[in-house]
Scaffold this active site. Structure first.
Site, PDB file in Angstrom:
ATOM      1  N   GLY A 186       8.260  -0.731   0.759  1.00  0.00           N
ATOM      2  CA  GLY A 186       7.912  -0.659   1.839  1.00  0.00           C
ATOM      3  C   GLY A 186       8.446  -1.809   2.793  1.00  0.00           C
ATOM      4  O   GLY A 186       9.621  -2.569   2.351  1.00  0.00           O
ATOM      5  N   ALA A 187       7.962  -2.100   4.050  1.00  0.00           N
ATOM      6  CA  ALA A 187       8.427  -2.869   4.986  1.00  0.00           C
ATOM      7  C   ALA A 187       7.418  -3.137   5.970  1.00  0.00           C
ATOM      8  O   ALA A 187       6.354  -2.339   6.193  1.00  0.00           O
ATOM      9  CB  ALA A 187       9.754  -2.655   5.656  1.00  0.00           C
ATOM     10  N   LYS A 240       6.248   1.033  11.868  1.00  0.00           N
ATOM     11  CA  LYS A 240       7.005   0.051  11.400  1.00  0.00           C
ATOM     12  C   LYS A 240       8.532  -0.303  12.031  1.00  0.00           C
ATOM     13  O   LYS A 240       9.068  -1.103  11.920  1.00  0.00           O
ATOM     14  CB  LYS A 240       7.085  -0.125   9.830  1.00  0.00           C
ATOM     15  CG  LYS A 240       5.944   0.098   9.007  1.00  0.00           C
ATOM     16  CD  LYS A 240       4.960  -1.248   8.982  1.00  0.00           C
ATOM     17  CE  LYS A 240       3.726  -1.136   7.948  1.00  0.00           C
ATOM     18  NZ  LYS A 240       4.188  -1.301   6.742  1.00  0.00           N
ATOM     19  N   SER A 286       0.767  -1.410   0.035  1.00  0.00           N
ATOM     20  CA  SER A 286       0.115   0.038   0.067  1.00  0.00           C
ATOM     21  C   SER A 286       0.716   1.134  -0.118  1.00  0.00           C
ATOM     22  O   SER A 286       0.294   2.326  -0.618  1.00  0.00           O
ATOM     23  CB  SER A 286      -0.857   0.107   1.399  1.00  0.00           C
ATOM     24  OG  SER A 286      -0.157  -0.080   2.163  1.00  0.00           O
ATOM     25  N   GLU A 302      10.856  -9.155  -4.592  1.00  0.00           N
ATOM     26  CA  GLU A 302      11.629  -8.000  -3.895  1.00  0.00           C
ATOM     27  C   GLU A 302      12.928  -8.399  -3.497  1.00  0.00           C
ATOM     28  O   GLU A 302      13.668  -7.418  -3.575  1.00  0.00           O
ATOM     29  CB  GLU A 302      10.631  -7.939  -2.720  1.00  0.00           C
ATOM     30  CG  GLU A 302       9.100  -7.313  -2.874  1.00  0.00           C
ATOM     31  CD  GLU A 302       8.239  -7.306  -1.795  1.00  0.00           C
ATOM     32  OE1 GLU A 302       7.226  -6.483  -1.950  1.00  0.00           O
ATOM     33  OE2 GLU A 302       8.523  -7.628  -0.681  1.00  0.00           O
ATOM     34  N   LYS A 362       9.883  -8.339   5.611  1.00  0.00           N
ATOM     35  CA  LYS A 362       8.882  -7.750   4.221  1.00  0.00           C
ATOM     36  C   LYS A 362       8.049  -9.257   3.844  1.00  0.00           C
ATOM     37  O   LYS A 362       8.311 -10.233   4.309  1.00  0.00           O
ATOM     38  CB  LYS A 362       9.869  -7.543   2.894  1.00  0.00           C
ATOM     39  CG  LYS A 362      10.432  -6.320   3.473  1.00  0.00           C
ATOM     40  CD  LYS A 362      11.387  -5.406   2.278  1.00  0.00           C
ATOM     41  CE  LYS A 362      10.451  -5.651   1.026  1.00  0.00           C
ATOM     42  NZ  LYS A 362       9.289  -5.022   1.090  1.00  0.00           N
TER      43      LYS A 362
HETATM   44  C1  5RP Z   1       4.977  -6.854   0.252  1.00  0.00           C
HETATM   45  C2  5RP Z   1       5.753  -6.113   1.417  1.00  0.00           C
HETATM   46  C3  5RP Z   1       5.434  -4.595   1.557  1.00  0.00           C
HETATM   47  O1  5RP Z   1       6.486  -3.972   1.297  1.00  0.00           O
HETATM   48  C4  5RP Z   1       4.871  -4.841   2.921  1.00  0.00           C
HETATM   49  O2  5RP Z   1       4.092  -5.818   3.285  1.00  0.00           O
HETATM   50  C5  5RP Z   1       4.754  -3.533   3.424  1.00  0.00           C
HETATM   51  O3  5RP Z   1       3.309  -3.019   2.611  1.00  0.00           O
HETATM   52  P1  5RP Z   1       2.434  -1.792   3.100  1.00  0.00           P
HETATM   53  O4  5RP Z   1       3.209  -0.609   2.641  1.00  0.00           O
HETATM   54  O5  5RP Z   1       0.951  -2.301   2.493  1.00  0.00           O
HETATM   55  O6  5RP Z   1       2.288  -1.828   4.967  1.00  0.00           O
HETATM   56  O7  5RP Z   1       6.776  -6.604   1.590  1.00  0.00           O
HETATM   57  O8  5RP Z   1       5.511  -8.248  -0.076  1.00  0.00           O
END
Ligand code: 5RP
Length: 239
Positions: free
Chosen positions: A82-83, A121, A30, A103, A94
């Site tokens: 993201g993470a 996070k 997201s 990724e 991740k």
């Molecule tokens: C997807 C990932 C995303 O980077 C992680 O889940 C973070 O997602 P978001 O920005 O929705 O919190 O690793 O595989």
């Protein structure tokens, strides 16, 4: 403050790290969706993108950004993703979106990894977020037993009673109950279990920069150049 406002702030800050006229790596999730929307505004400034998921590929194409393969692109200048959790040393969990394997490949092939997230996070120790492990389907049960030996409680990721299938055709085990004091060692250890495709620890190749948005603004954590995979990464903080 609305979480989406923070995700947008981190995504906007990442635009400053996109070099002109290069091919960049784009992650999934997201927060990255906000980044893709920002990238669309400067689409003419980049050559193309390498995408870590079918979902991001669709969004990039909608934004009129050319999507190319990693094989055609060669080394990438920057990877933005993201993470689910990130430590002050910029090691991450991740894979919450099941895109961890692509990724990890794109992160490895990129000169710089810019992690975008809201400050929630940031954790001292990884593991409250269940660690995703992508497995070859026939190995699911065996890998789960091995993960139990490591002290974890693996759960097969399902939705509506059906296994979640990754873009690579595999399954995900989410490992609960791990307190990950040495993420580099655990990442390597899990990778050695037969049937594991990859795991969601990004510690050997952590982020180089983290842009963490909070109500006070976007904090930048920068890791100075030390060999990837070493635990003594030095991180400086600016706002
Ligand atoms: C997807 C990932 C995303 O980077 C992680 O889940 C973070 O997602 P978001 O920005 O929705 O919190 O690793 O595989």
């Amino acid at each position: 403050m609305d979480q989406n406002v923070l995700k947008l702030a981190a995504a906007q800050a990442a635009i400053a790290y996109v070099p002109i006229d290069t091919i960049i790596g784009v992650g999934s999730g997201s927060t990255v969706n906000f980044f893709i929307a920002e990238l669309a505004k400067i689409a003419h400034r980049i050559k193309a993108a390498v995408s870590s998921s079918d979902a991001s590929t669709a969004l990039l194409r909608q934004a009129n950004i050319e999507v190319t393969t990693l094989n055609d692109a060669g080394p990438l200048s920057v990877y933005v993703d993201g993470a689910d959790e990130i430590t002050p040393q910029l090691a991450m969990i991740k894979g919450g979106g099941a895109a961890l394997t692509r990724e990890k490949i794109i992160a490895a092939a990129s000169d710089k990894f810019v992690c975008i997230a809201d400050q929630s996070k940031l954790v001292d120790v990884l593991g409250t977020f269940p660690l995703p492990v992508e497995v070859i389907p026939m190995a699911r049960s065996y890998v789960a037993r091995e993960l139990v030996k490591l002290g974890g409680h693996p759960a097969w990721r399902m939705k509506d009673d059906k296994a979640i299938v990754t873009d690579n055709g595999n399954w995900i085990l989410d490992v609960h109950g791990l307190l990950i004091s040495d993420p580099i060692e655990l990442e390597s250890w899990i990778n050695q279990i037969a049937g594991v495709v990859s795991n969601g620890l990004f510690a050997r190749r952590g982020a180089d920069i983290a842009l963490l948005a909070s109500t006070d603004g976007v904090k930048t954590l920068t890791c100075t150049a030390v060999p990837q995979g070493t635990s003594n990464r030095i991180v400086t903080e600016t706002r």
